[in-house]
Design a protein around this motif. Structure first.
Motif, PDB file in Angstrom:
ATOM      1  N   VAL B  57     -33.026   5.662 -32.859  1.00  0.00           N
ATOM      2  CA  VAL B  57     -31.713   6.288 -32.935  1.00  0.00           C
ATOM      3  C   VAL B  57     -30.961   5.730 -34.142  1.00  0.00           C
ATOM      4  CG1 VAL B  57     -29.504   6.636 -31.749  1.00  0.00           C
ATOM      5  CG2 VAL B  57     -31.584   6.458 -30.424  1.00  0.00           C
ATOM      6  N   GLY B  58     -30.207   6.585 -34.791  1.00  0.00           N
ATOM      7  CA  GLY B  58     -29.385   6.103 -35.894  1.00  0.00           C
ATOM      8  C   GLY B  58     -28.050   6.824 -35.928  1.00  0.00           C
ATOM      9  N   PHE B  59     -27.142   6.269 -36.709  1.00  0.00           N
ATOM     10  CA  PHE B  59     -25.869   6.938 -36.944  1.00  0.00           C
ATOM     11  C   PHE B  59     -25.711   7.148 -38.443  1.00  0.00           C
ATOM     12  CE2 PHE B  59     -25.300   5.175 -32.763  1.00  0.00           C
ATOM     13  CZ  PHE B  59     -24.611   6.180 -32.106  1.00  0.00           C
ATOM     14  N   LYS B  60     -25.350   8.359 -38.808  1.00  0.00           N
ATOM     15  CA  LYS B  60     -25.239   8.725 -40.206  1.00  0.00           C
ATOM     16  C   LYS B  60     -23.831   9.271 -40.459  1.00  0.00           C
ATOM     17  CE  LYS B  60     -27.558  11.941 -43.409  1.00  0.00           C
ATOM     18  NZ  LYS B  60     -27.908  11.028 -44.502  1.00  0.00           N
ATOM     19  N   TRP B  61     -23.232   8.843 -41.555  1.00  0.00           N
ATOM     20  CA  TRP B  61     -21.893   9.325 -41.908  1.00  0.00           C
ATOM     21  C   TRP B  61     -21.964  10.799 -42.292  1.00  0.00           C
ATOM     22  CZ3 TRP B  61     -17.093   7.935 -41.133  1.00  0.00           C
ATOM     23  CH2 TRP B  61     -16.075   8.591 -41.859  1.00  0.00           C
ATOM     24  N   ASP B  62     -21.071  11.578 -41.714  1.00  0.00           N
ATOM     25  CA  ASP B  62     -21.028  13.005 -42.006  1.00  0.00           C
ATOM     26  C   ASP B  62     -19.705  13.349 -42.683  1.00  0.00           C
ATOM     27  OD1 ASP B  62     -22.205  15.789 -41.434  1.00  0.00           O
ATOM     28  OD2 ASP B  62     -20.172  15.944 -40.653  1.00  0.00           O
ATOM     29  N   ASN B  63     -19.804  13.858 -43.908  1.00  0.00           N
ATOM     30  CA  ASN B  63     -18.593  14.146 -44.683  1.00  0.00           C
ATOM     31  C   ASN B  63     -17.796  15.323 -44.140  1.00  0.00           C
ATOM     32  OD1 ASN B  63     -18.537  12.102 -46.626  1.00  0.00           O
ATOM     33  ND2 ASN B  63     -20.127  13.139 -47.840  1.00  0.00           N
ATOM     34  N   GLU B  69     -22.382  10.491 -37.053  1.00  0.00           N
ATOM     35  CA  GLU B  69     -23.058  11.372 -36.104  1.00  0.00           C
ATOM     36  C   GLU B  69     -24.419  10.805 -35.736  1.00  0.00           C
ATOM     37  OE1 GLU B  69     -22.820  15.479 -37.347  1.00  0.00           O
ATOM     38  OE2 GLU B  69     -20.723  15.427 -36.674  1.00  0.00           O
ATOM     39  N   LEU B  70     -24.840  11.110 -34.536  1.00  0.00           N
ATOM     40  CA  LEU B  70     -26.105  10.587 -34.020  1.00  0.00           C
ATOM     41  C   LEU B  70     -27.295  11.297 -34.667  1.00  0.00           C
ATOM     42  CD1 LEU B  70     -27.122   8.706 -31.494  1.00  0.00           C
ATOM     43  CD2 LEU B  70     -27.662  10.919 -30.514  1.00  0.00           C
ATOM     44  N   VAL B  71     -28.295  10.509 -35.050  1.00  0.00           N
ATOM     45  CA  VAL B  71     -29.541  11.060 -35.579  1.00  0.00           C
ATOM     46  C   VAL B  71     -30.669  10.572 -34.683  1.00  0.00           C
ATOM     47  CG1 VAL B  71     -31.153  11.093 -37.534  1.00  0.00           C
ATOM     48  CG2 VAL B  71     -28.691  11.018 -37.964  1.00  0.00           C
ATOM     49  N   THR B  72     -31.412  11.490 -34.107  1.00  0.00           N
ATOM     50  CA  THR B  72     -32.568  11.107 -33.302  1.00  0.00           C
ATOM     51  C   THR B  72     -33.494  12.308 -33.185  1.00  0.00           C
ATOM     52  OG1 THR B  72     -33.265   9.998 -31.261  1.00  0.00           O
ATOM     53  CG2 THR B  72     -31.588  11.709 -31.020  1.00  0.00           C
TER      54      THR B  72
END
Lengths: 71, 130
Positions: B57-63, B69-72
């Motif tokens: 699981v990761g979290f990525k900044w969304d412009n 936001e969650l990335v999985t």
């Protein structure tokens, strides 16, 4: 010496209900502006004055009836 | 004058997000900044974690949303709770961490903290002003 009080209810889904008491004029908006900006989007905002005097006692009783939990 | 607000919490800052993940006991992987999905496809993220059950699981900044936001890879989700519940838990703890740190900066003290039966957390903070 006035007391400023902030009350929060953080729901399971992350939604936050915030009640701000004890401020004069519009200073209550300034008091939580930074916090609200850091938290997200304010979806509902109501100005209140006397409404909380009734709720305050209810809340206190409720809190006294429940055990405190620390993280 | 007092006010009452309802706020839809968004994961807007890294520090309370990392604190929230730590508090929930989800180990952050500092070395890897990507999430490996199905067929070995990699997605770059800002914060990555390995959940039990080999769930990445990761979290990525969304412009666009101005928040993390969650990335999985949902096909590879094997964690003990559903992904929606996981997001809720992280968001609730993020809100808690943000409130605690921001109000402390402003000189407030916690006078009550209660975990309610409906799963919500209630906090009362006060400050005396001369």
């Amino acid at each position: 010496m006035p007391q400023k009080t902030l009350r929060f209810k953080i729901h399971q889904d992350g939604r936050v209900e915030e009640t701000v008491e004890g401020f004069t004029g519009n200073s209550c908006n300034e008091a939580t502006k930074n916090l609200e900006n850091a938290l997200g989007k304010v979806t509902v905002k109501k100005k209140t004055s006397d409404a909380f005097i009734i709720n305050q006692n209810e809340n206190l009783n409720q809190l006294n009836n429940e055990s405190n939990v620390t993280f | 004058m007092s006010h009452f607000s309802t706020i839809k919490t968004q994961l807007k800052e890294a520090e309370p997000l990392i604190n929230a993940l730590n508090k929930l006991g989800y180990p952050i992987n500092q070395d890897e900044k990507f999430v490996k999905g199905f067929k070995g496809k990699f997605t770059a993220v800002d914060i990555s974690m390995n959940l039990p059950g080999e769930t990445k699981v990761g979290f990525k900044w969304d412009n666009n949303s101005n928040s993390y936001e969650l990335v999985t890879d949902l096909d590879l989700w094997k964690f003990e709770i559903p992904v929606e519940r996981f997001i809720s838990k992280v968001t609730q703890m993020y809100a808690y961490q943000t409130i605690i740190s921001k109000t402390k900066e402003d000189g407030y003290q916690i006078v009550e903290q209660t975990n309610k039966n409906d799963g919500s957390i209630e906090l009362v903070l006060t400050k005396w002003v001369s």
